[in-house]
Design a protein around this motif. Sequence first.
Motif, short mmCIF file in Angstrom:
data_model
loop_
_atom_site.label_atom_id
_atom_site.label_comp_id
_atom_site.label_asym_id
_atom_site.label_seq_id
_atom_site.Cartn_x
_atom_site.Cartn_y
_atom_site.Cartn_z
N LEU A 142 -60.97 140.73 11.16
CA LEU A 142 -59.70 140.04 11.30
C LEU A 142 -59.76 138.71 10.55
N ARG A 143 -58.60 138.27 10.11
CA ARG A 143 -58.55 136.98 9.42
C ARG A 143 -58.87 135.86 10.41
N LYS A 144 -59.79 135.02 10.04
CA LYS A 144 -60.19 133.90 10.89
C LYS A 144 -59.69 132.61 10.28
N PRO A 145 -59.59 131.56 11.11
CA PRO A 145 -59.90 131.49 12.53
C PRO A 145 -58.79 132.06 13.40
N TYR A 146 -59.08 132.12 14.71
CA TYR A 146 -58.15 132.69 15.67
C TYR A 146 -57.45 131.61 16.48
N ALA A 147 -56.20 131.90 16.86
CA ALA A 147 -55.52 131.19 17.93
C ALA A 147 -55.46 132.16 19.10
N LEU A 148 -56.00 131.77 20.24
CA LEU A 148 -56.06 132.66 21.40
C LEU A 148 -54.82 132.46 22.27
N TYR A 149 -54.08 133.55 22.44
CA TYR A 149 -52.82 133.48 23.19
C TYR A 149 -53.06 133.89 24.64
N LEU A 150 -52.77 132.97 25.57
CA LEU A 150 -52.96 133.23 27.00
C LEU A 150 -51.65 133.46 27.73
N GLY A 151 -50.53 133.15 27.09
CA GLY A 151 -49.24 133.33 27.76
C GLY A 151 -49.19 132.56 29.06
N ASP A 152 -48.69 133.23 30.11
CA ASP A 152 -48.64 132.60 31.43
C ASP A 152 -49.35 133.48 32.46
N VAL A 153 -50.55 133.95 32.09
CA VAL A 153 -51.32 134.80 33.01
C VAL A 153 -51.63 134.03 34.29
N PRO A 154 -51.78 134.73 35.41
CA PRO A 154 -51.90 134.05 36.70
C PRO A 154 -53.25 133.45 37.01
N ASP A 155 -54.33 133.99 36.41
CA ASP A 155 -55.66 133.49 36.76
C ASP A 155 -56.61 133.70 35.59
N GLN A 156 -57.84 133.18 35.74
CA GLN A 156 -58.80 133.20 34.65
C GLN A 156 -59.24 134.62 34.29
N LEU A 157 -59.38 135.49 35.30
CA LEU A 157 -59.80 136.86 35.01
C LEU A 157 -58.81 137.58 34.11
N ALA A 158 -57.53 137.23 34.23
CA ALA A 158 -56.52 137.87 33.39
C ALA A 158 -56.63 137.46 31.93
N ALA A 159 -57.38 136.40 31.66
CA ALA A 159 -57.58 135.94 30.28
C ALA A 159 -58.99 136.25 29.81
N LYS A 160 -59.60 137.33 30.30
CA LYS A 160 -61.01 137.55 30.01
C LYS A 160 -61.27 137.87 28.54
N THR A 161 -60.29 138.42 27.84
CA THR A 161 -60.48 138.64 26.41
C THR A 161 -60.60 137.31 25.67
N ALA A 162 -59.70 136.39 25.96
CA ALA A 162 -59.78 135.07 25.34
C ALA A 162 -61.05 134.35 25.75
N ASP A 163 -61.41 134.46 27.03
CA ASP A 163 -62.65 133.84 27.51
C ASP A 163 -63.86 134.35 26.73
N GLY A 164 -63.92 135.67 26.56
CA GLY A 164 -65.06 136.26 25.87
C GLY A 164 -65.20 135.75 24.45
#
Length: 334
Positions: free
Chosen positions: A3-25
């Motif tokens: 993928l073209r780098k760098p990345y901007a990680l989109y979290l939207g309005d997820v309710p908790d940290q586990l819901a953003a585990k892709t961005a976290d990783g």
Amino acid sequence: MELRKPYALYLGDVPDQLAAKTADGVADWRPEWCVGQVRLPGCGADCGLTDLTVAEAAAKGAGTLVIGVVNQGGFLPEHWIADVVAAIEAGMDVASGLHARLESFPAVKAAAEKHGQTLHNLRHPTREFGTGRGEKRAGKRVLSVGMDCSIGKKYAALAIAKEMQERGINADFRATGQTGVLIAERGIAIDAIVSDFIAGAAEWLSPANDPDHWDVVEGQGSLFHAAYAGVTLGLMHGSQPDALVLCHEPTRTHMRNLPHMPIPRMEDALEQYVAFGKLTNPNVRFAGISVNTSQVSADEGNKLMADIEQRYGLVTVDPIRQGPGRIVDELLKI
């Protein structure tokens, strides 16, 4: 995959940290690839990156907007589409690990076609797979398995693979989820494979290799989760592990998003994972237990791990706080 780098990680309005585990990783394992995070008001997650708008991310040179969330059903919320379109109009590609294909949203598809940007559907395979055969193959494999989903299987596998490589051991991390694929830039989102072909895809991902080569296979789901046990079982049978690492998070009281289903007893998990794994590898055994102690203090975590190790007689570590070295030592005895 690249993928073209760098990345901007989109979290939207997820309710908790586990819901953003892709961005976290991605933020934890590839921070040098990230310019920041994009969050909407009310977002319950924070990856510790600079907060940016889509326009600010584009101005910082972001090449790809990565939708860094997971949700039940893998859908793209309607109110996020405007941000996705804005990213495309600002010159970014878009990558998503959700089940919903990006081009299935007319506004996103039209914007990508108009501006010549690429849409990456990380969860969808670009090739076909056969059914599993269960034939013994050369090389060694370790699979991380879980008491529950979203519990640390990916981090355990990444840490073990990194430790092995730093020791000069012939080893590869084998990504089986969208986050792992983003981190490794290769792999299969195994939960998007038609059920008949999961085992075959896992065999393809961890093929015959040199006798001293280790495939460190990222686990998915849990045998004890009513929604995801099927993918766990298919992955286990196809990866044909010589060793298993049980992943545990001690503050969990029930399965993720299933409050009516309690976390299983650890002794039941140890017994049943081995029993099911013997179908394709009669010699499979546990090499250790990986405990995610991020929700407790270091002292409390150390006590918990010491108690688990004493009770079950298996090396027990937090692979992030302590490192996975003792588990690797056990693997090298196999």
